[in-house]
Enzyme design. Structure first.
Site, PDB file in Angstrom:
ATOM      1  N   ASP A 146       0.831  -1.207   0.000  1.00 43.48           N
ATOM      2  CA  ASP A 146       0.000   0.000   0.000  1.00 43.48           C
ATOM      3  C   ASP A 146       0.866   1.259   0.000  1.00 43.48           C
ATOM      4  O   ASP A 146       1.984   1.243   0.516  1.00 43.48           O
ATOM      5  CB  ASP A 146      -0.906  -0.034   1.242  1.00 43.48           C
ATOM      6  CG  ASP A 146      -2.085   0.915   1.109  1.00 43.48           C
ATOM      7  OD1 ASP A 146      -2.345   1.414  -0.010  1.00 43.48           O
ATOM      8  OD2 ASP A 146      -2.755   1.168   2.125  1.00 43.48           O
ATOM      9  N   GLY A 183       0.126   5.290  -4.472  1.00 41.33           N
ATOM     10  CA  GLY A 183      -0.513   6.540  -4.898  1.00 41.33           C
ATOM     11  C   GLY A 183       0.043   7.720  -4.117  1.00 41.33           C
ATOM     12  O   GLY A 183       0.418   8.755  -4.699  1.00 41.33           O
ATOM     13  N   ARG A 184       0.099   7.575  -2.793  1.00 38.45           N
ATOM     14  CA  ARG A 184       0.584   8.677  -1.951  1.00 38.45           C
ATOM     15  C   ARG A 184       2.065   8.965  -2.206  1.00 38.45           C
ATOM     16  O   ARG A 184       2.506  10.109  -2.174  1.00 38.45           O
ATOM     17  CB  ARG A 184       0.323   8.363  -0.469  1.00 38.45           C
ATOM     18  CG  ARG A 184      -1.124   8.646  -0.059  1.00 38.45           C
ATOM     19  CD  ARG A 184      -1.461   8.006   1.249  1.00 38.45           C
ATOM     20  NE  ARG A 184      -1.560   6.559   1.121  1.00 38.45           N
ATOM     21  CZ  ARG A 184      -1.502   5.712   2.146  1.00 38.45           C
ATOM     22  NH1 ARG A 184      -1.320   6.173   3.357  1.00 38.45           N
ATOM     23  NH2 ARG A 184      -1.623   4.415   1.936  1.00 38.45           N
ATOM     24  N   SER A 231      -6.998  -6.041  -5.856  1.00 37.73           N
ATOM     25  CA  SER A 231      -8.103  -6.736  -5.183  1.00 37.73           C
ATOM     26  C   SER A 231      -9.350  -6.719  -6.060  1.00 37.73           C
ATOM     27  O   SER A 231      -9.451  -5.904  -6.991  1.00 37.73           O
ATOM     28  CB  SER A 231      -8.398  -6.069  -3.835  1.00 37.73           C
ATOM     29  OG  SER A 231      -9.106  -4.871  -4.052  1.00 37.73           O
ATOM     30  N   THR A 232     -10.304  -7.575  -5.743  1.00 40.56           N
ATOM     31  CA  THR A 232     -11.576  -7.575  -6.498  1.00 40.56           C
ATOM     32  C   THR A 232     -12.215  -6.186  -6.387  1.00 40.56           C
ATOM     33  O   THR A 232     -12.881  -5.731  -7.317  1.00 40.56           O
ATOM     34  CB  THR A 232     -12.546  -8.645  -5.934  1.00 40.56           C
ATOM     35  OG1 THR A 232     -12.581  -8.517  -4.507  1.00 40.56           O
ATOM     36  CG2 THR A 232     -12.113 -10.049  -6.282  1.00 40.56           C
ATOM     37  N   ASN A 235     -10.601  -3.327  -6.204  1.00 44.70           N
ATOM     38  CA  ASN A 235      -9.841  -2.288  -6.919  1.00 44.70           C
ATOM     39  C   ASN A 235     -10.471  -1.937  -8.274  1.00 44.70           C
ATOM     40  O   ASN A 235     -10.136  -0.911  -8.865  1.00 44.70           O
ATOM     41  CB  ASN A 235      -8.378  -2.688  -7.117  1.00 44.70           C
ATOM     42  CG  ASN A 235      -7.549  -2.614  -5.858  1.00 44.70           C
ATOM     43  OD1 ASN A 235      -6.574  -3.345  -5.683  1.00 44.70           O
ATOM     44  ND2 ASN A 235      -7.921  -1.734  -4.934  1.00 44.70           N
ATOM     45  N   ARG A 291       2.189  -4.904   6.104  1.00 43.14           N
ATOM     46  CA  ARG A 291       1.416  -3.914   5.354  1.00 43.14           C
ATOM     47  C   ARG A 291       2.162  -2.595   5.376  1.00 43.14           C
ATOM     48  O   ARG A 291       2.475  -2.061   6.439  1.00 43.14           O
ATOM     49  CB  ARG A 291       0.013  -3.714   5.931  1.00 43.14           C
ATOM     50  CG  ARG A 291      -0.767  -2.695   5.095  1.00 43.14           C
ATOM     51  CD  ARG A 291      -2.210  -2.558   5.478  1.00 43.14           C
ATOM     52  NE  ARG A 291      -2.871  -1.692   4.500  1.00 43.14           N
ATOM     53  CZ  ARG A 291      -4.088  -1.848   4.019  1.00 43.14           C
ATOM     54  NH1 ARG A 291      -4.815  -2.856   4.437  1.00 43.14           N
ATOM     55  NH2 ARG A 291      -4.586  -1.020   3.139  1.00 43.14           N
ATOM     56  N   SER A 348      -7.816  -5.764   4.889  1.00 42.49           N
ATOM     57  CA  SER A 348      -8.417  -5.513   3.578  1.00 42.49           C
ATOM     58  C   SER A 348      -8.695  -6.772   2.751  1.00 42.49           C
ATOM     59  O   SER A 348      -8.357  -6.816   1.569  1.00 42.49           O
ATOM     60  CB  SER A 348      -7.537  -4.541   2.775  1.00 42.49           C
ATOM     61  OG  SER A 348      -7.368  -3.340   3.482  1.00 42.49           O
TER      62      SER A 348
END
Ligand code: FPP
Length: 236
Positions: free
Chosen positions: A12, A15-16, A57-58, A60, A178, A186
């Site tokens: 994770d 994006g950030r 993930s499903t 996403n 994570r 998640s």
């Protein structure tokens, strides 16, 4: 050294990582892919036998079409060519998740990498793509129900026996990492993580390099794993 046999990573913060640098989110996914390639080799060199990663993930699919397309194209590129170093090192790549609604070219790339690496035996890189942990349990339960209909005797069925109904028959997760600062799982590999140790870090995935990985392994080595029992040496 007590190295975890199966490590799983929720990658994770891509994006950030990009936004912080004034870049498009896609730049974070690209950098994350490079990090993944390096980590897979490093983990194998350290003695980790299975590395599972949450690539998509499903859920996403709720993201913009632009981002979903970018990620799918990136994954195709990595499967078809960019993973060559990792393939040469003897890593077997497998993919876990539902096929529907993945594009034909993505399914083809999955087949390609799985076929190309099927005889590799140094370590396994399990890429979770269009993956959901609850979905995996449901899909496994359906397969089990079919076997029961065919006459399977479940009177002695144990929790270990369910692993072969999951997408791949992998060992339980020893260490779940994570990145990116969130403290949640998640819908990732729920069945396999029942006794895993958790390591959460604020580091964004593209920055999660070898030394960050080593910190997680060091933490793991110092955890007292009791699996519901008592560790006589430590409690006395
Ligand atoms: C979560 O970060 C990351 C993803 C949804 C994608 C992860 C994918 C990769 C690292 C690339 C995988 C590549 C291959 C070749 C398998 P985010 O985008 O949700 O980050 P944010 O929380 O900062 O927005």
């Amino acid at each position: 050294m007590n190295v975890p046999n199966h490590v799983a990573i929720i990658m994770d913060g891509n994006g950030r990582w990009a936004t912080k640098r004034g870049l498009e989110r896609s730049a974070g996914h690209l950098e994350g892919s490079k990090t993944l390639e390096k980590l897979a080799i490093h983990a194998m060199d350290m003695g980790v036998k299975v590395l599972s990663v949450y690539a998509f993930s499903t859920d996403n699919f709720k993201r913009s079409k632009e981002e979903v397309d970018y990620l799918m194209n990136l994954i195709i590129k990595y499967f078809n060519t960019k993973f060559d170093k990792l393939v040469k090192k003897g890593i077997k790549v497998i993919v876990s998740g539902r096929k529907e609604p993945l594009r034909e070219d993505v399914l083809k790339a999955i087949k390609n990498i799985e076929e190309k690496t099927k005889d590799n035996d140094k370590a396994i890189l399990n890429i979770c793509l269009n993956y959901g942990g609850q979905e995996e349990i449901i899909d496994g339960a359906i397969k089990l129900a079919q076997d029961i209909n065919q006459g399977l005797d479940i009177s002695t069925f144990k929790r270990e026996d369910f692993y072969k109904y999951l997408y791949h028959d992998l060992p339980p997760i020893d260490l779940l990492i994570r990145t990116g600062g969130e403290i949640r799982v998640s819908n990732f590999m729920l069945y396999q993580m029942s006794y895993s140790e958790f390591y959460f870090t604020n580091t964004y995935f593209p920055d999660f390099d070898k030394s960050e990985f080593n910190k997680a392994i060091f933490m793991y080595e110092n955890r007292d794993r009791r699996f519901g029992g008592i560790n006589d040496k430590k409690s006395s």
